[in-house]
Design a protein around this motif. Structure first.
Motif, short mmCIF file in Angstrom:
data_model
loop_
_atom_site.label_atom_id
_atom_site.label_comp_id
_atom_site.label_asym_id
_atom_site.label_seq_id
_atom_site.Cartn_x
_atom_site.Cartn_y
_atom_site.Cartn_z
N GLN A 250 0.83 -1.20 0.00
CA GLN A 250 0.00 0.00 0.00
C GLN A 250 0.87 1.26 0.00
O GLN A 250 0.61 2.21 -0.74
CB GLN A 250 -0.91 0.00 1.23
N TRP A 251 1.93 1.25 0.83
CA TRP A 251 2.84 2.39 0.87
C TRP A 251 3.53 2.58 -0.49
O TRP A 251 3.64 3.69 -0.99
CB TRP A 251 3.90 2.17 1.95
N ARG A 254 1.11 3.94 -3.09
CA ARG A 254 0.87 5.36 -2.84
C ARG A 254 2.07 6.20 -3.27
O ARG A 254 1.92 7.28 -3.85
CB ARG A 254 0.57 5.59 -1.35
N VAL A 303 -4.23 1.36 -3.89
CA VAL A 303 -5.00 2.57 -3.55
C VAL A 303 -6.34 2.56 -4.28
O VAL A 303 -7.39 2.80 -3.68
CB VAL A 303 -4.19 3.83 -3.91
#
Length: 404
Positions: A250-251, A254, A303
């Motif tokens: 997820q990081w 993003r 995302v």
């Protein structure tokens, strides 16, 4: 996601007339293989896993392109009136890849056993995802399987084209970093030491920039194995994190969205995939809430996947799709307006198809522009690195010449 674990079994037995037979069968277990042979009227005497040759040729990997071509071939045969089982037999036996042959003949065996096509495909989730199986199920229920298979082939070809464009966009910056590191390491390990020997005879203090480069050269000569080991460890660690950590993925997703130029391409590609997938499922008559669950996994970015799942929850409570898209704050106003028009006019699938066409073209243009920009950047970065090292090595010579 489970992997397809089909194994080839060698067997010996006899038919109903007592004639001795032997052959090979692809199945997920020995028990299932025996059951399949009994169904064919074969009495099994001996069955065992076929030994894999130690140095034999490896089976070629099944690619998404192979699945798209198979979908197109199957759709063409069904439209021509060829029965489903016979179509699988023709496509399977005629495929050049043994791995694809085994897959299709295994599905054929399940269909002969009475399984619907969607159920038979769902047993091989590595190659046929939830989206594929849902569309096939919708086609079977509506009696338009060949039409849906053509749509699946179109969808896979377009999404793979987008993936290829994204990979191309990310390859150039990676190539710049790798080439720059390799060139720098070669110069520091092999070239700089030659100049260092020359500098020892000058008997003068070296410029600060030259001292810095010489120090880096000594460090790399003495500890190159540690540097290489650290790079490998970091690379493997990142790969494992990406495979196992949802938070890291997820990081990373993003972070990629925030990268100049590349982030914009990823944004547009995710919107194109969202629109193309939802358009295909909407045209197939799949309910919107069910379709959004499959769309979430097809966007290619966590995302956007999380945003689509949130939209699904909102739609399931009665919220219009356009309103749920506004709430996640990811989609451009033009896309939301097109969806609103589609919902009001009952032509959501065609509006989404237009959005997908537009953003796929945008991705193509953006990647071409980025490629044109990065090619001279590669030369500029390498020129700065090599030029900087050359200047550092010649500064003492220039200093000595001015003193004379």
């Amino acid at each position: 996601m489970a992997k397809d674990q089909s194994t080839v079994f060698a067997w010996e037995g006899s038919d109903r007339n007592g004639a001795r037979l032997r052959g090979e069968l692809s199945s997920r277990s020995e028990t299932l293989a025996r059951a399949e042979l009994r169904r064919q009227g074969i009495r099994v005497f001996k069955i065992k896993k076929k030994a894999k040759p130690l140095f034999g040729p490896r089976k070629k990997k099944i690619l998404t392109k192979d699945i798209a071509v198979f979908s197109r071939q199957l759709a063409t045969m069904l439209a021509a009136g060829v029965p489903l089982v016979q179509a699988f037999e023709i496509v399977g036996r005629g495929h050049e890849k043994p791995s694809m042959q085994d897959l299709l003949l295994s599905i054929k065996a399940d269909i002969e056993g009475g399984s619907p096509l969607a159920e038979a495909l769902s047993k091989h989730p590595v190659y046929f995802d939830e989206l594929f199986c849902n569309l096939v199920h919708a086609g079977e229920q509506a009696g338009v399987l060949e039409t849906l298979l053509h749509k699946i082939a179109d969808y896979k070809e377009k999404t793979e084209s987008i993936k290829g464009k994204i990979k191309k966009a990310l390859t150039y910056p990676t190539a710049v970093l790798v080439i720059a590191c390799i060139v720098t390491a070669i110069l520091l390990i092999f070239v700089v030491p030659q100049f260092e020997e020359l500098f020892k005879g000058f008997g003068a203090d070296l410029p600060a920039f030259t001292k810095l480069v010489v120090g880096m050269s000594r460090f790399l000569q003495d500890y190159w194995y540690m540097v290489l080991g650290a790079l490998i460890a970091v690379g493997l660690g990142l790969v494992r994190l990406k495979q196992r950590s949802r938070a890291f993925n997820q990081w990373l997703d993003r972070a990629l969205l925030q990268v100049p130029a590349i982030g914009m391409i990823i944004h547009k590609a995710a919107i194109a995939r969202f629109a193309r997938t939802l358009s295909t499922m909407s045209a197939a008559g799949v309910p919107l809430v069910e379709a959004l669950r499959s769309v979430a996994g097809a966007t290619g970015n966590i995302v956007y996947s999380m945003a689509v799942l949130h939209m699904r929850d909102e739609v399931s409570t009665g919220t219009q799709l356009q309103m749920s898209m506004r709430q996640v704050n990811l989609f451009p106003n033009m896309v939301i307006q097109m969806v609103a028009i589609g919902e009001e006019s009952g032509s959501l699938d065609s509006m989404l198809a237009k959005v997908a066409d537009f953003y796929e073209e945008e991705v193509n243009n953006a990647v071409d522009s980025l490629s044109s920009l990065i090619e001279p950047m590669i030369m500029a970065i390498l020129g700065v690195i090599v030029g900087g090292l050359v200047v550092a090595m010649y500064l003492p010579i220039f200093k000595l010449g001015s003193a004379i």
